[in-house]
Scaffold this motif. Structure first.
Motif, PDB file in Angstrom:
ATOM      1  N   LEU A  19      45.570  45.091  43.619  1.00 21.83           N
ATOM      2  CA  LEU A  19      44.762  43.897  43.391  1.00 21.83           C
ATOM      3  C   LEU A  19      43.915  43.549  44.602  1.00 21.83           C
ATOM      4  O   LEU A  19      44.170  43.980  45.725  1.00 21.83           O
ATOM      5  N   PHE A  75      48.571  36.322  48.494  1.00 18.53           N
ATOM      6  CA  PHE A  75      47.994  37.650  48.714  1.00 18.53           C
ATOM      7  C   PHE A  75      46.876  37.658  49.750  1.00 18.53           C
ATOM      8  O   PHE A  75      46.384  38.724  50.134  1.00 18.53           O
ATOM      9  N   LEU A 101      49.629  35.768  39.687  1.00 20.61           N
ATOM     10  CA  LEU A 101      50.000  36.999  39.004  1.00 20.61           C
ATOM     11  C   LEU A 101      51.377  36.836  38.372  1.00 20.61           C
ATOM     12  O   LEU A 101      52.352  36.460  39.039  1.00 20.61           O
ATOM     13  N   PRO A 157      48.205  33.086  43.947  1.00 22.72           N
ATOM     14  CA  PRO A 157      47.131  33.910  44.528  1.00 22.72           C
ATOM     15  C   PRO A 157      47.005  33.774  46.039  1.00 22.72           C
ATOM     16  O   PRO A 157      46.653  34.744  46.717  1.00 22.72           O
ATOM     17  N   VAL A 191      47.148  38.529  34.803  1.00 19.25           N
ATOM     18  CA  VAL A 191      46.470  37.653  35.757  1.00 19.25           C
ATOM     19  C   VAL A 191      46.128  36.336  35.076  1.00 19.25           C
ATOM     20  O   VAL A 191      45.551  36.308  33.986  1.00 19.25           O
ATOM     21  N   ARG A 210      50.774  43.218  49.445  1.00 17.15           N
ATOM     22  CA  ARG A 210      50.518  43.803  48.133  1.00 17.15           C
ATOM     23  C   ARG A 210      51.768  44.418  47.491  1.00 17.15           C
ATOM     24  O   ARG A 210      51.677  44.930  46.389  1.00 17.15           O
ATOM     25  N   PHE A 222      40.752  39.663  35.590  1.00 19.12           N
ATOM     26  CA  PHE A 222      40.822  38.403  36.332  1.00 19.12           C
ATOM     27  C   PHE A 222      40.699  37.239  35.365  1.00 19.12           C
ATOM     28  O   PHE A 222      40.329  37.410  34.195  1.00 19.12           O
ATOM     29  N   ASP A 261      36.189  42.183  49.136  1.00 13.91           N
ATOM     30  CA  ASP A 261      37.216  43.211  49.087  1.00 13.91           C
ATOM     31  C   ASP A 261      36.604  44.393  48.361  1.00 13.91           C
ATOM     32  O   ASP A 261      35.484  44.319  47.848  1.00 13.91           O
ATOM     33  N   ALA A 305      42.243  40.105  46.591  1.00 12.77           N
ATOM     34  CA  ALA A 305      42.477  38.674  46.759  1.00 12.77           C
ATOM     35  C   ALA A 305      41.242  38.025  47.372  1.00 12.77           C
ATOM     36  O   ALA A 305      40.620  38.581  48.284  1.00 12.77           O
ATOM     37  N   ILE A 348      42.735  36.139  42.326  1.00 14.43           N
ATOM     38  CA  ILE A 348      43.022  37.568  42.442  1.00 14.43           C
ATOM     39  C   ILE A 348      42.331  38.323  41.327  1.00 14.43           C
ATOM     40  O   ILE A 348      42.020  37.782  40.257  1.00 14.43           O
TER      41      ILE A 348
END
Length: 645
Positions: free
Chosen positions: A433, A406, A360, A403, A355, A411, A491, A442, A435, A464
């Motif tokens: 992951l 996402f 990513l 990023p 990351v 995914r 991250f 999340d 986002a 992310i």
């Protein structure tokens, strides 16, 4: 200004050094293991603030000087007699063990050279004096730059150079990963990197170094760094002062790197998210043509030089060379035509993930080798734009997924290609992951019916977090009961303008724990003690656990020598306490002598509770009761028969 100690001018830390999560705001003066050295007023002034805390600065005094600046004395054993009395009675009257007192103007004034406090180790592991100066605006500045001199004839020591790709497709020696090399000493205070780098794209440099006041003494940060490219100044970082609003930029400016010379590097290029003062120049270089904030270089051989200087002016220099390749010579190539999927099960793909702030990086290693670069796509991505694939000799590839791709919930990455024997294949990689954009939430499942809900209060664009089960983690110590499995959060801190926040639904004793570098679980926060969510300050391995055991108070009370101001008795009561779970709640501690409440200070670095008593307290035998609770609310108590001198 007067030097604050009647002691040799020896330092153990310098101004604006790296600390986890913040810059060091002052200088640390050595006391050579001693406690109780007099701290003197550096100028005529008055006390404006006094703090007593179990952590942070411990016992600290803020002295306003006649010119409007503020001198801070921290990690003290105690204050002068009048201030010891103020701190004690303020706490006693309010039933508190800590205090943060704003002192009215003119109440406690001091002449230059008067004793205002005594050195100690409160809020710290080792005895020393943390001393800092702040301007009238409250911003700390370097007292060694113009005000104080310390004996120092030892130049800094250069140990490593990093080369960091800054954009997708940028390469160091054919790799999109940062490279590190050791500096070699070639002459007195002159160093060189023996290798010559091959660079393509936009790249930045970093330096790892340390300073010593004398050979063999403490390793400290340095004062100023310059980067020259082909003899011209490309970047300068000077640690003169900083604003507390940018306190946390240290995690953006310093980067942990592996490779041939692993360690923590100061970035010698300005990141958009770094607002630390005293930085000038672009630093980053490119072969892709002129662009704001980047130095454009022609293809060919170039020379770099890093100059590191301490506050006394001692200087060390390190040189390195690199070849800028023609733009795109080793960059990404479009995927070759892929045959229709007719997977014969003969192609194996191994995936790796990294990351970064720009997205990513998905590494792909194929066995057997492929005939050309594979095709990669993010399934469910509404943009439907193909993902760029970068080949790495001999049989590896890297895919960058920005990023923002996402944010819509996609995914899964699909990889299609043809191996060297002409066999077509199709593989899928599910990415674990989260986002984020500013304010979004999340969650990651960490156990049956338990989810860690992650919120990002402020994101620099999109970001992310890789979240998954920890492959291996230390067992929980006795008293900590895991509610689920350990999980990892990976991250790029620079992608977030504020710390991530974590919440979960569990009983009040449950907390979030992080595995430290020594393999021990450290409490990041407990539901019972948090009015808001728990901050996640750095990547790592985490677990939700319940602390089930109260603090263990040892069977006997000991005594130790008290602060030297003369306000307290010569011997103080100290009770050892053991707590390996959520940690002692300093404000929950209560101490009673013959039924009357007294002040009790928690010293977490030495695992003890200290009961200071004024000299006016009656002598003789007494009954001491200690009550203490941890941050999870588990309470314990013990009683002792003590003799008060």
């Amino acid at each position: 200004y007067l030097w604050p100690l009647d002691a040799e001018r020896k330092l153990s830390s310098s101004f604006a050094e790296y600390r986890e999560g913040h810059y060091h705001a002052g200088i640390d003066l050595r006391t050579f293991g001693r406690i109780g050295l007099p701290c003197r007023a550096i100028d005529d002034g008055e006390a404006v603030r006094l703090r007593v805390q179990p952590g942070g600065y411990g016992k600290a005094l803020y002295l306003r000087t006649s010119d409007g600046r503020t001198a801070v004395y921290a990690h003290l054993e105690g204050f002068c007699r009048s201030l010891d009395s103020l701190a004690y009675h303020w706490r006693l009257d309010r039933g508190r063990n800590t205090c943060d007192i704003e002192i009215p103007p003119g109440r406690f004034t001091f002449k230059r050279g008067e004793v205002v406090a005594y050195t100690g180790s409160s809020g710290s592991v080792h005895p020393h004096l943390h001393f800092e100066l702040r301007g009238a605006d409250g911003a700390p500045f370097n007292p060694l730059e113009n005000l104080y001199d310390v004996p120092d004839e030892c130049p800094p020591i250069l140990t490593g150079l990093s080369v960091v790709p800054r954009r997708w497709g940028s390469l160091v020696d054919g790799s999109p990963l940062a490279a590190t090399r050791r500096f070699r000493l070639v002459a007195d205070s002159r160093y060189a990197v023996p290798d010559t780098f091959e660079l393509d794209g936009e790249l930045g440099f970093g330096v790892r170094a340390y300073d010593q006041q004398t050979r063999g003494s403490y390793r400290m940060g340095w004062h100023e760094t310059e980067l020259l490219i082909d003899g011209a100044l490309a970047y300068r970082a000077r640690n003169s002062r900083f604003d507390y609003a940018h306190y946390g930029d240290v995690e953006i400016e310093y980067e942990a790197r592996g490779g041939a010379s692993p360690g923590r590097y100061l970035a010698l290029f300005r990141k958009k998210t770094n607002s630390m003062g005293g930085r000038e120049g672009a630093g980053a270089v490119t072969n892709g043509g002129p662009r704001d904030g980047v130095i454009a270089l022609e293809p060919g051989l170039h020379r770099g030089e890093v100059t590191v200087r301490d506050a006394a002016g001692n200087t060390a220099r390190g040189t390195f060379h690199f070849v800028m390749l023609p733009f795109g010579e080793s960059g990404a190539v479009p995927p070759g035509p892929a045959a229709a999927p007719a997977d014969e099960g003969a192609v194996a793909l191994n995936f790796s993930q990294e990351v970064r702030a720009e997205g990513l990086y998905l590494g792909i290693k194929a066995s057997p080798r492929l005939s050309n670069a594979p095709e990669a796509a993010l399934l469910g991505d509404t943009t439907r734009a193909p993902l760029r694939v970068l080949p790495l000799p001999p049989d590896e590839y890297v895919v960058l997924v920005p990023p923002e791709r996402f944010l819509g919930g996609a995914r899964t990455v699909r990889v299609r290609g043809v191996d060297a024997l002409g066999r077509a294949f199709e593989r899928f990689k599910q990415l674990p992951l989260l986002a984020f954009e500013t304010g979004s939430r999340d969650s990651v499942a960490v156990g049956e019916g338990l989810a860690a809900r992650i919120q990002a209060p402020s994101v620099r664009g999109a970001a992310i977090v890789l979240a998954g089960a920890a492959e291996s983690a230390a067992a929980a110590p006795p008293g900590l009961v895991p509610l689920g499995r350990p999980f990892t959060l990976d991250f790029a801190p620079e992608a977030f303008a504020r710390y991530l926040l974590c919440t979960f639904r569990a009983e009040r004793r449950a907390g979030l724990y992080r595995l430290d570098g020594e393999g021990r679980w450290r409490c990041a926060g407990v539901i019972a003690g948090e009015t808001k969510a728990i901050e996640i300050r750095s990547p790592g391995t985490y677990a939700v656990m319940i602390d089930t055991e109260p603090p263990a108070l040892r069977a006997s009370a000991l005594t130790r020598e008290g602060p030297p101001s003369g306000y307290f008795k010569r011997r103080l009561i100290a009770v050892p306490v053991h707590e390996e779970g959520s940690g002692i709640d300093g404000e929950s501690v209560s101490a009673f002598l013959d039924g009357r409440r007294v002040v009790c200070e928690y010293d977490g670095y030495r695992d003890r509770l200290v009961v200071p008593l004024p000299r006016s307290h009656p002598r003789g035998q007494a009954r001491l009761r200690i009550e203490a609770a941890d941050r999870a609310g588990n309470a314990g108590a013990a009683e002792y028969s003590v003799v008060i001198e």
